[in-house]
Design a protein around this motif. Structure first.
Motif, short mmCIF file in Angstrom:
data_model
loop_
_atom_site.label_atom_id
_atom_site.label_comp_id
_atom_site.label_asym_id
_atom_site.label_seq_id
_atom_site.Cartn_x
_atom_site.Cartn_y
_atom_site.Cartn_z
N MET A 140 -0.88 -7.15 3.46
CA MET A 140 -0.78 -5.75 3.52
C MET A 140 -2.75 -6.10 3.02
O MET A 140 -2.71 -5.46 1.63
CB MET A 140 0.21 -5.14 2.52
N PRO A 141 -3.35 -6.87 3.37
CA PRO A 141 -4.36 -6.96 3.62
C PRO A 141 -5.70 -5.67 3.17
O PRO A 141 -5.73 -4.60 4.11
CB PRO A 141 -5.33 -8.05 4.24
N LEU A 142 -6.39 -5.22 2.18
CA LEU A 142 -7.08 -4.22 2.12
C LEU A 142 -8.20 -4.06 2.93
O LEU A 142 -9.30 -3.29 2.13
CB LEU A 142 -6.93 -4.01 0.51
N ASP A 143 -8.35 -5.27 3.17
CA ASP A 143 -10.65 -5.21 3.79
C ASP A 143 -10.07 -3.94 4.23
O ASP A 143 -11.69 -3.38 4.51
CB ASP A 143 -10.56 -6.45 4.55
N ALA A 144 -9.68 -3.42 5.80
CA ALA A 144 -10.18 -2.44 6.12
C ALA A 144 -10.44 -1.08 5.24
O ALA A 144 -10.87 0.07 5.69
CB ALA A 144 -9.29 -2.03 7.29
N LEU A 145 -10.12 -1.29 3.45
CA LEU A 145 -10.15 0.03 3.16
C LEU A 145 -11.85 -0.29 2.82
O LEU A 145 -11.75 1.36 2.05
CB LEU A 145 -9.50 0.17 2.07
N ARG A 146 -12.53 -0.74 3.00
CA ARG A 146 -14.21 -0.42 2.53
C ARG A 146 -15.19 -0.22 2.70
O ARG A 146 -15.68 0.03 3.15
CB ARG A 146 -14.56 -1.88 2.60
N HIS A 147 -14.17 0.41 4.26
CA HIS A 147 -14.77 1.71 5.78
C HIS A 147 -14.49 2.71 4.57
O HIS A 147 -13.21 3.48 5.22
CB HIS A 147 -14.23 0.83 7.30
N GLU A 148 -15.14 3.29 5.17
CA GLU A 148 -14.91 4.85 4.61
C GLU A 148 -14.04 5.40 5.96
O GLU A 148 -13.18 6.72 4.97
CB GLU A 148 -16.27 5.42 4.48
N SER A 149 -14.63 5.95 6.78
CA SER A 149 -13.68 5.91 8.24
C SER A 149 -12.42 5.67 7.73
O SER A 149 -10.81 6.80 7.09
CB SER A 149 -14.39 5.30 9.72
N PHE A 150 -12.21 4.69 7.91
CA PHE A 150 -10.23 3.83 7.40
C PHE A 150 -10.04 4.54 6.84
O PHE A 150 -8.84 5.03 6.69
CB PHE A 150 -10.57 2.70 7.82
N PHE A 151 -10.77 4.49 5.31
CA PHE A 151 -10.12 4.89 4.01
C PHE A 151 -9.53 6.48 3.96
O PHE A 151 -8.32 6.70 3.47
CB PHE A 151 -11.06 4.58 2.58
N THR A 152 -10.27 7.30 4.56
CA THR A 152 -10.42 9.00 5.13
C THR A 152 -9.14 9.37 5.94
O THR A 152 -8.35 10.22 5.79
CB THR A 152 -12.07 9.34 5.33
N ALA A 153 -9.48 8.42 6.53
CA ALA A 153 -8.15 8.79 7.72
C ALA A 153 -6.83 7.97 7.26
O ALA A 153 -5.67 8.65 7.98
CB ALA A 153 -8.65 8.32 9.11
N THR A 154 -6.86 6.93 6.34
CA THR A 154 -5.72 6.82 6.24
C THR A 154 -5.09 7.08 4.86
O THR A 154 -3.53 6.56 4.45
CB THR A 154 -5.44 4.59 6.20
N ILE A 155 -6.29 6.78 3.46
CA ILE A 155 -5.56 7.28 1.95
C ILE A 155 -5.78 8.53 1.85
O ILE A 155 -5.21 9.37 1.26
CB ILE A 155 -6.27 6.29 1.60
N THR A 156 -6.49 9.31 1.84
CA THR A 156 -7.20 10.57 1.71
C THR A 156 -7.00 11.61 2.59
O THR A 156 -5.54 12.43 3.17
CB THR A 156 -8.26 10.81 1.43
N ALA A 157 -7.89 12.20 3.31
CA ALA A 157 -7.92 13.24 4.51
C ALA A 157 -6.22 12.94 5.21
O ALA A 157 -6.22 14.55 5.49
CB ALA A 157 -9.18 13.78 4.93
N GLY A 158 -6.36 12.08 5.40
CA GLY A 158 -5.64 12.03 7.11
C GLY A 158 -4.48 12.61 6.48
O GLY A 158 -3.41 13.11 7.13
N ASN A 159 -4.21 12.37 5.15
CA ASN A 159 -2.68 12.44 4.80
C ASN A 159 -2.25 13.85 4.46
O ASN A 159 -0.84 14.15 5.25
CB ASN A 159 -2.10 11.66 3.57
N PHE A 160 -3.17 14.65 4.43
CA PHE A 160 -3.79 16.57 4.46
C PHE A 160 -3.24 16.85 5.97
O PHE A 160 -2.34 17.91 6.37
CB PHE A 160 -4.91 16.84 4.13
N MET A 161 -3.02 15.79 7.29
CA MET A 161 -2.38 16.44 8.84
C MET A 161 -1.40 15.92 9.24
O MET A 161 -0.74 16.47 9.55
CB MET A 161 -3.59 15.22 9.66
#
Length: 473
Positions: free
Chosen positions: A257-278
């Motif tokens: 489960m590499p976390l490199d992609a989380l350095r991108h604001e777009s991926f972090f927002t869609a996967t970890i924060t705002a995306g889950n509200f959808m």
């Protein structure tokens, strides 16, 4: 007239293959529901005992998610996808041939293991080969069948069970599987990881254990007759394992489960924060709405099925214009406004009553489907818009984990709300369903402020909408 771009043509064909396997797995997960009573009679068990077949399917699928990208990139995407389709088809035949509950559960677990490879591997190939400028269209093509299958599944299962017998619910996967094998052999490229990493056992055990504990614990927590204290302990265990898995992923050299992609604001927002509200209200309404239509409004299964088809038709009808809409608005505006329209449309379902004409109900559900179409396409696209090719595998794993957890949270939350509001009654009343839909609408609205914080340049390469000052940002 210029010749079509070969890269876009390849991406379109791969999107169609991915759409096919997504439809196959989505149909298999829902077509069984209406066959359960007949299966219970043949197995000589109570119908409630067969709920274990659904739970074991979800748990095995969740446990396999962390290793899907590793397996595909190590042994080759075409080879793994073909083995997964063949294994899924053969295990489907086993499900139809068994005559008792225990071997059926074993065959169902085997089926889930192969199914858990099919869609992630298809998505991984699609993300690796699709030019960024065609990503929105490709994802719209690949995901549309996933919206249709859950609605088609239950009535199709009822039709098959009524006029044939329940084993044919699984045997219909045979022609679909054979077609998928041919399509995968001809159209899916054989891709490998640039560097073959060793298998990280600790990452697998921690991540799979966390997912299984959280999904099972949440399911038990929402059940009306369960030991909620024990369920809470299982959820806490899942959270503890998830914390250790996260810590391990940050320090391990070859984490699954590499976390490199989380350095991108777009991926972090869609996967970890705002995306889950959808994701959470989307999965929850898929559970609440069919019950509300039949129990709360007293509609027949056929009428409820027609309304759900109308909802999905509203979603599908806007998919062809999603790319143009994103080009005009940009991701930030599309997702912020989309969260608002989705939240309001879910809340509007609370206004439905038994006196609403059926034609009006069809129109309302059609609009509800339209309200989620563009924001969901935008969310899936922006998740991968700014990633490099080497980050796609890990991002695919994280995105699938987020989807699995959001599904568990959404269904468990809605079941818990309905159980608490039913006050011991056998079925929730219309008022309970209305409150549940209002809660789901409020959750969806909660994502809007988070989407609004996105940079206007997020995903600009996908929408080709870079601003004049982009080089200075």
């Amino acid at each position: 007239m210029s010749a079509p771009d070969p890269a876009i043509r390849q991406a379109r064909l791969i999107a169609l293959v991915t759409a096919g396997v997504m439809f196959m797995t989505g149909l298999d997960g829902t077509v069984i529901v209406t066959a359960l009573p007949q299966m219970a009679r043949d197995f000589g068990v109570r119908p409630t005992a067969l709920s274990s077949s659904i739970i074991i399917y979800i748990l095995v699928s969740a446990a396999m998610l962390p290793v899907s990208s590793w397996i595909a990139e190590r042994y080759g995407t075409r080879r793994v996808l073909m083995i997964a389709i063949a294994g899924f088809t053969l295990s489907s035949i086993l499900c139809g041939l068994v005559g008792s509950l225990t071997p059926f559960l074993a065959a169902r677990a085997l089926q889930a293991g192969f199914a858990s490879l099919m869609v992630p591997v298809g998505n991984l190939v699609l993300l690796r080969v699709t030019p960024k400028r065609f990503l929105v269209q490709a994802l719209a093509i690949s995901t549309t069948p996933g919206l249709i299958a859950p609605v088609v599944g239950p009535p199709l299962g009822g039709l098959i069970t009524s006029f044939l017998s329940w084993p044919w619910v699984f045997f219909i996967n045979v022609p679909l599987g054979l077609f998928g094998l041919v399509a995968a052999y001809r159209l899916i490229p054989q891709l490998y990881a640039e560097k073959k990493a060793p298998f990280d056992v600790a990452s697998f055990v921690l991540t799979a254990g966390a997912l299984c504990a959280l999904i099972f614990g949440l399911d038990r927590l929402s059940a009306i007759d369960s030991d909620r204290r024990l369920a809470g302990i299982i959820v806490l265990l899942g959270l503890a394992l998830a914390a250790y898995a996260w810590r391990h992923a940050r320090t391990a050299e070859h984490s699954l489960m590499p976390l490199d992609a989380l350095r991108h604001e777009s991926f972090f927002t869609a996967t970890i924060t705002a995306g889950n509200f959808m994701r959470v209200p989307f999965n929850a309404q898929g559970f609440v709405l069919p019950l509300m239509l039949q129990i709360g409004l007293g509609l027949s299964p056929f009428q409820a099925g027609m309304l759900l088809l109308a909802q999905n038709a509203g979603d599908v009808v806007l998919k062809p214009v999603a790319s143009k809409a994103l080009h005009r608005m940009g991701f930030r505006m599309a997702l912020t406004s989309g969260s608002v329209t989705m939240g309001l449309s879910l809340a509007a379902c609370a206004l439905l009553d038994t006196h609403t004409p059926f034609v009006i109900l069809l129109l309302i559900l059609f609009v509800v489907g339209m309200a989620r179409s563009i924001p969901f396409t935008a969310m899936m696209s922006i998740s991968f818009a700014d990633l490099t090719e080497t980050e796609m595998g890990g991002a695919n794993v994280l995105n699938n984990l987020a989807n699995a957890l959001a599904s568990a949270v959404g269904i468990s939350l809605s079941a818990l709300i309905l159980n608490l509001l039913s006050s011991g009654a056998a079925h929730p009343d219309l008022g309970a369903f209305r409150i549940a839909m209002l809660v789901l609408g409020a959750i969806a609205l909660g994502g809007a402020p988070l989407w609004a914080r996105l940079s206007d340049q997020a995903g600009a390469e996908v929408t080709r909408r870079a601003l004049p000052h982009a080089d200075m940002v």
